[in-house]
Design an enzyme around this catalytic site. Structure first.
Site, short mmCIF file in Angstrom:
data_model
loop_
_atom_site.label_atom_id
_atom_site.label_comp_id
_atom_site.label_asym_id
_atom_site.label_seq_id
_atom_site.Cartn_x
_atom_site.Cartn_y
_atom_site.Cartn_z
N ASN A 118 0.87 -1.17 0.00
CA ASN A 118 0.00 0.00 0.00
C ASN A 118 0.91 1.22 0.00
O ASN A 118 1.81 1.34 0.84
CB ASN A 118 -0.91 -0.01 1.23
CG ASN A 118 -1.91 -1.14 1.20
OD1 ASN A 118 -2.36 -1.54 0.13
ND2 ASN A 118 -2.24 -1.69 2.35
N HIS A 154 6.44 -1.48 3.90
CA HIS A 154 6.25 -2.88 4.28
C HIS A 154 5.53 -3.60 3.15
O HIS A 154 4.57 -3.08 2.59
CB HIS A 154 5.47 -3.02 5.59
CG HIS A 154 4.24 -2.17 5.65
ND1 HIS A 154 4.29 -0.82 5.92
CD2 HIS A 154 2.93 -2.46 5.47
CE1 HIS A 154 3.07 -0.32 5.90
NE2 HIS A 154 2.22 -1.29 5.61
N HIS A 197 3.08 -6.55 2.46
CA HIS A 197 2.17 -7.53 3.05
C HIS A 197 2.33 -8.82 2.25
O HIS A 197 2.19 -8.81 1.02
CB HIS A 197 0.72 -7.09 2.91
CG HIS A 197 0.33 -5.84 3.67
ND1 HIS A 197 -0.36 -5.86 4.86
CD2 HIS A 197 0.53 -4.53 3.38
CE1 HIS A 197 -0.57 -4.62 5.27
NE2 HIS A 197 -0.04 -3.79 4.39
#
Ligand code: 5GP
Ligand code: ZN
Length: 114
Positions: free
Chosen positions: A87, A100, A102
């Protein structure tokens, strides 16, 4: 970044369930999992988002992707398939501004995700 949640996880100031660690990355389970496998892979150094990671050089982005693949193997989802999501920006749902990946798997994943 002293006020960054994920920097604090790297510094072990906040606990996390670590799944995998490489020289420059850390992978730990998401606090609020959306699938049986839901692991966050981060560079240990602070970069705000995927664009900053892409600019970091020294193949750091490649090491994050390699670590995501290791996580999928560890959790046994690499053969069935898994999803890697970055994101990027508030409009895309990014809430923690330490990049990050996911890693999601272990259940049917529809596409598009909505
Ligand atoms: P984003 O919305 O920025 O793409 O994802 C942030 C993720 O971090 C969310 O899925 C959220 O559940 C997870 N998260 C937030 N705080 C913590 C925490 O303290 N520990 C862990 N392990 N995950 C967290
Ligand atoms: Zn950070």
């Amino acid at each position: 970044m002293s006020d960054c949640l994920f920097c604090k996880i790297v510094a072990k100031e906040i606990p996390a369930e670590v799944v995998y660690e490489s020289g420059r990355t850390l992978a730990f389970r998401d606090l609020n999992p959306q699938a049986p496998t839901h692991v966050l892979v981060i560079p240990k150094d602070h970069h705000a988002d995927a664009a900053a990671l892409a600019d970091a050089g020294d193949d750091l982005a490649g090491e994050v992707l390699k670590s995501a693949q290791e996580v999928a193997t560890i959790d046994g989802v690499s053969e069935d398939g898994y999803r890697i999501v970055f994101n990027t920006g508030a409009a895309a749902g990014q809430t923690v501004f330490h990049v990050h990946a996911h890693v999601l798997g272990g259940r049917g994943l529809t596409w598009p995700p909505g």
